[in-house]
Motif scaffolding. Sequence first.
Motif, mmCIF file in Angstrom:
data_model
loop_
_atom_site.group_PDB
_atom_site.id
_atom_site.type_symbol
_atom_site.label_atom_id
_atom_site.label_comp_id
_atom_site.label_asym_id
_atom_site.label_seq_id
_atom_site.Cartn_x
_atom_site.Cartn_y
_atom_site.Cartn_z
ATOM 1 N N HIS A 274 -5.228 -0.650 -1.556
ATOM 2 C CA HIS A 274 -5.626 0.491 -1.016
ATOM 3 C C HIS A 274 -6.964 0.129 -0.178
ATOM 4 C CE1 HIS A 274 -3.008 2.959 -3.415
ATOM 5 N NE2 HIS A 274 -3.421 2.145 -4.420
ATOM 6 N N SER B 99 -8.615 -2.430 -4.465
ATOM 7 C CA SER B 99 -8.799 -0.915 -3.948
ATOM 8 C C SER B 99 -10.200 -0.876 -3.448
ATOM 9 C CB SER B 99 -8.398 0.203 -5.096
ATOM 10 O OG SER B 99 -8.692 1.489 -4.630
ATOM 11 N N ASN C 254 -11.440 3.329 -1.881
ATOM 12 C CA ASN C 254 -11.322 3.108 -3.489
ATOM 13 C C ASN C 254 -10.941 4.414 -3.911
ATOM 14 O OD1 ASN C 254 -11.973 2.889 -6.050
ATOM 15 N ND2 ASN C 254 -14.070 2.547 -5.779
ATOM 16 N N ASN D 296 1.054 -1.284 -0.041
ATOM 17 C CA ASN D 296 -0.136 -0.025 -0.047
ATOM 18 C C ASN D 296 0.852 1.146 0.032
ATOM 19 O OD1 ASN D 296 -1.776 2.097 0.434
ATOM 20 N ND2 ASN D 296 -3.040 1.068 1.911
ATOM 21 N N THR E 156 1.466 6.249 -4.032
ATOM 22 C CA THR E 156 0.806 5.862 -5.160
ATOM 23 C C THR E 156 1.126 6.787 -6.196
ATOM 24 O OG1 THR E 156 -0.517 4.596 -3.564
ATOM 25 C CG2 THR E 156 -1.156 4.895 -5.700
ATOM 26 N N SER F 187 -2.503 6.092 -10.492
ATOM 27 C CA SER F 187 -1.406 5.232 -9.609
ATOM 28 C C SER F 187 -0.207 4.960 -10.689
ATOM 29 C CB SER F 187 -1.914 3.921 -9.357
ATOM 30 O OG SER F 187 -0.878 3.259 -8.801
ATOM 31 N N GLN G 201 -4.167 -4.408 -9.046
ATOM 32 C CA GLN G 201 -4.597 -3.409 -7.983
ATOM 33 C C GLN G 201 -5.884 -3.676 -7.237
ATOM 34 O OE1 GLN G 201 -6.564 0.230 -8.800
ATOM 35 N NE2 GLN G 201 -4.582 1.229 -8.140
ATOM 36 N N SER H 86 -8.842 -5.315 1.616
ATOM 37 C CA SER H 86 -8.081 -5.277 0.376
ATOM 38 C C SER H 86 -6.505 -5.970 0.380
ATOM 39 C CB SER H 86 -7.947 -3.676 0.087
ATOM 40 O OG SER H 86 -9.052 -3.262 -0.338
#
Length: 145
Positions: A99, A124, A102, A73, A78, A113, A122, A130
């Motif tokens: 993440h 999110s 969201n 994370n 990011t 990102s 990914q 997550s």
Amino acid sequence: MKILVIHGPNLSLLGEREKDIYGSITLEEVNSNLLAKAASLNIELEVFQSNSEADIIDKIIAEKNNIAGILINPAAYTHTSVAIRDCIAGVNLPAVEVHISNIHAREDFRRTSLIAPVCIGQISGFGMNSYLLGLEALVAYLERG
Ligand code: DQA
């Protein structure tokens, strides 16, 4: 098999930070849930949190020969860190970006990102899940391709 879990800046504040967005779970609770999931998947985890871009890069490079993949994370990095992106690309290990919130449903600057294009995927928006879903996905990728 060992996976490196990286928590980026300000994630040590989980539980007190913007609770309407991130909920009340603490980083310690996230980590203990991850360790329990790792035990059930029969894998080893090393968990690292830093507010410093340089320390995150140094940690990935220090561990690169001891780990099979990275669960990260990157938090605010990011959206800003070409250096972490280049590091993940450079060590040539599978990585999953996760993440809590969201990022695609928040401010415009969070929708991009720089890290996701060098990750296998990914996850999110699922809160602490997550991380757990990301770990499962990474282990499944490593075990089955
Ligand atoms: C975050 C989302 C980022 O945009 C933010 O900077 C964070 C946390 C998340 O887990 O939802 O610090 O990575």
